[in-house]
Design an enzyme around this catalytic site. Structure first.
Site, PDB file in Angstrom:
ATOM      1  N   ASN A   1       0.346   4.137  -1.739  1.00 46.22           N
ATOM      2  CA  ASN A   1       1.590   4.040  -0.974  1.00 46.22           C
ATOM      3  C   ASN A   1       1.231   3.407   0.361  1.00 46.22           C
ATOM      4  O   ASN A   1       0.667   4.066   1.233  1.00 46.22           O
ATOM      5  CB  ASN A   1       2.182   5.449  -0.795  1.00 46.22           C
ATOM      6  CG  ASN A   1       3.424   5.447   0.073  1.00 46.22           C
ATOM      7  OD1 ASN A   1       3.933   4.396   0.453  1.00 46.22           O
ATOM      8  ND2 ASN A   1       3.912   6.638   0.394  1.00 46.22           N
TER       9      ASN A   1
ATOM     10  N   SER B   1      -3.753  13.324   2.022  1.00 47.88           N
ATOM     11  CA  SER B   1      -5.117  13.146   2.537  1.00 47.88           C
ATOM     12  C   SER B   1      -6.169  13.059   1.431  1.00 47.88           C
ATOM     13  O   SER B   1      -7.290  13.544   1.595  1.00 47.88           O
ATOM     14  CB  SER B   1      -5.465  14.250   3.539  1.00 47.88           C
ATOM     15  OG  SER B   1      -4.586  14.192   4.652  1.00 47.88           O
TER      16      SER B   1
ATOM     17  N   LYS C   1       3.176   2.401   2.629  1.00 46.93           N
ATOM     18  CA  LYS C   1       4.126   2.777   3.690  1.00 46.93           C
ATOM     19  C   LYS C   1       4.524   1.539   4.519  1.00 46.93           C
ATOM     20  O   LYS C   1       4.678   0.474   3.958  1.00 46.93           O
ATOM     21  CB  LYS C   1       3.521   3.903   4.543  1.00 46.93           C
ATOM     22  CG  LYS C   1       3.088   5.091   3.671  1.00 46.93           C
ATOM     23  CD  LYS C   1       2.771   6.345   4.449  1.00 46.93           C
ATOM     24  CE  LYS C   1       2.359   7.447   3.472  1.00 46.93           C
ATOM     25  NZ  LYS C   1       2.117   8.727   4.121  1.00 46.93           N
TER      26      LYS C   1
ATOM     27  N   GLU D   1       3.196  16.702  -3.159  1.00 42.78           N
ATOM     28  CA  GLU D   1       2.653  16.309  -1.864  1.00 42.78           C
ATOM     29  C   GLU D   1       3.026  17.348  -0.807  1.00 42.78           C
ATOM     30  O   GLU D   1       4.110  17.274  -0.223  1.00 42.78           O
ATOM     31  CB  GLU D   1       3.209  14.942  -1.451  1.00 42.78           C
ATOM     32  CG  GLU D   1       2.844  13.829  -2.404  1.00 42.78           C
ATOM     33  CD  GLU D   1       2.856  12.475  -1.715  1.00 42.78           C
ATOM     34  OE1 GLU D   1       1.810  11.825  -1.694  1.00 42.78           O
ATOM     35  OE2 GLU D   1       3.916  12.087  -1.167  1.00 42.78           O
TER      36      GLU D   1
ATOM     37  N   GLU E   1       8.525  11.781   3.815  1.00 38.93           N
ATOM     38  CA  GLU E   1       8.904  11.023   5.019  1.00 38.93           C
ATOM     39  C   GLU E   1      10.357  10.558   4.926  1.00 38.93           C
ATOM     40  O   GLU E   1      11.065  10.489   5.931  1.00 38.93           O
ATOM     41  CB  GLU E   1       7.933   9.842   5.220  1.00 38.93           C
ATOM     42  CG  GLU E   1       6.586  10.331   5.735  1.00 38.93           C
ATOM     43  CD  GLU E   1       5.394   9.486   5.365  1.00 38.93           C
ATOM     44  OE1 GLU E   1       5.558   8.311   4.957  1.00 38.93           O
ATOM     45  OE2 GLU E   1       4.257  10.005   5.463  1.00 38.93           O
TER      46      GLU E   1
ATOM     47  N   HIS F   1      10.072  10.898  -1.277  1.00 41.61           N
ATOM     48  CA  HIS F   1       8.893  11.102  -0.428  1.00 41.61           C
ATOM     49  C   HIS F   1       9.290  11.934   0.792  1.00 41.61           C
ATOM     50  O   HIS F   1      10.375  11.765   1.339  1.00 41.61           O
ATOM     51  CB  HIS F   1       8.316   9.754   0.012  1.00 41.61           C
ATOM     52  CG  HIS F   1       6.972   9.897   0.668  1.00 41.61           C
ATOM     53  ND1 HIS F   1       6.832  10.288   1.978  1.00 41.61           N
ATOM     54  CD2 HIS F   1       5.719   9.752   0.174  1.00 41.61           C
ATOM     55  CE1 HIS F   1       5.539  10.363   2.264  1.00 41.61           C
ATOM     56  NE2 HIS F   1       4.846  10.038   1.187  1.00 41.61           N
TER      57      HIS F   1
ATOM     58  N   GLY G   1      -1.204  12.655   5.691  1.00 39.18           N
ATOM     59  CA  GLY G   1      -1.613  11.940   6.894  1.00 39.18           C
ATOM     60  C   GLY G   1      -2.272  12.809   7.945  1.00 39.18           C
ATOM     61  O   GLY G   1      -2.460  12.382   9.083  1.00 39.18           O
TER      62      GLY G   1
HETATM   63  P1  PGA Z   1      -1.875  10.296   2.943  1.00 41.13           P
HETATM   64  O1  PGA Z   1      -0.384  10.021   2.418  1.00 41.13           O
HETATM   65  O2  PGA Z   1      -2.803   9.988   1.799  1.00 41.13           O
HETATM   66  O3  PGA Z   1      -2.059   9.361   4.110  1.00 41.13           O
HETATM   67  O4  PGA Z   1      -1.938  11.731   3.337  1.00 41.13           O
HETATM   68  C1  PGA Z   1       0.002  10.405   1.127  1.00 41.13           C
HETATM   69  C2  PGA Z   1       1.466  10.063   0.904  1.00 41.13           C
HETATM   70  O5  PGA Z   1       2.266  10.172   1.838  1.00 41.13           O
HETATM   71  O6  PGA Z   1       1.850   9.654  -0.207  1.00 41.13           O
END
Ligand code: PGA
Length: 249
Positions: free
Chosen positions: A9, A213, A11, A167, A97, A95, A173
């Site tokens: 992803n 992460s 982003k 997730e 976010e 997601h 993140g």
């Molecule tokens: P990350 O993000 O690996 O940076 O924690 C995962 C995601 O949001 O899909």
């Protein structure tokens, strides 16, 4: 044995040339059909160019979001048909976010899920609890609610098109990964919910990725868990070496 999926992803990162360069390296490094599925989700602007680069490659293309209407006066939005037109096979939906920063409700996620399936896309359906929800013991109730809302009116024929991603919001993140045990427990719960909604035939082979992460160092121990069937990777998917390290877990 479920065929694992490793999805990137990207982003809101990468210009078109940057996205093309990384897609090219992935295409060249993973040219042979592997025993795992590899997916990349670039930003909208790079989808067409990355799609051209990945033609004939086993590396597959996903979008990160879409609108539920087929077309219309929805300034700034993108439809399922437009994503297919740009070469997408998958779309990430729900997601955290999108849910927390852009106000997407479970009902909106459900409309998107149904529109994506109807148009022929394969949703990557994301769910997960926040830190407060985990600390107050609400993790399973939250997952149950997100599953109930997100999969509302999706029948057993259509659910086969869906890939799942657990997730935990507190792990995205942050550099803080769920322990393999914590992740396995949540994945087990998700598979049990799928079993009661759709039956064993659908729940047992369902792909449930872990996200939050993931890096080359922790991917192996996560993927060893019986109900973890892949990874949805943000930060560590932005560089070739780290994403390739996760693919080769
Ligand atoms: P990350 O993000 O690996 O940076 O924690 C995962 C995601 O949001 O899909």
């Amino acid at each position: 044995m479920i065929r694992p999926m490793i999805a990137a992803n990207w982003k809101m990162y990468k210009t078109i040339p940057e996205a093309v360069a990384l897609a090219q390296r992935l295409r060249d490094a993973f040219a042979e059909p592997e025993d795992r599925d590899i997916v990349v989700a670039p930003p909208f602007t790079a989808l067409g160019s990355v799609s051209a680069i990945l033609k004939g490659s086993p590396v597959r293309l996903s979008a990160q979001n879409m609108h539920w209407e087929a077309q219309g006066a929805y300034t700034g939005e993108i439809s399922a048909a437009m994503l297919i037109d740009a070469g997408c096979e998958f779309v990430i939906l729900g997601h955290s976010e999108r849910r927390t920063l852009f106000g997407e409700t479970g009902g909106m996620v459900n409309r998107k899920m149904r529109a994506a399936i109807q148009a022929g896309l394969k949703p990557i359906f994301c769910i997960g609890e926040t830190l407060e929800q985990r600390q107050s013991g609400a993790t399973f109730a939250v997952l149950e609610e997100q599953i109930k809302e997100g999969l509302n009116n999706i029948d057993s024929g259509d659910i086969r098109r869906v890939t799942f991603a657990y997730e935990p919001v507190w792990a995205i993140g942050t550099g803080e990964t769920a322990t393999p045990g914590q992740a396995q427990e949540a994945h087990r719960f998700i598979r049990e919910r799928l079993t009661s909604l759709y039956g064993e035939d659908i729940a047992s082979p369902a792909v449930i990725m872990y996200g939050g992460s993931v890096n080359p160092g922790n991917a192996g121990s996560l993927m060893e868990q019986p109900d973890i069937n892949g990874a949805l990777v943000g930060g560590a998917s932005l560089e070739f070496e780290s994403f390739a390290g996760i693919i080769r877990f």
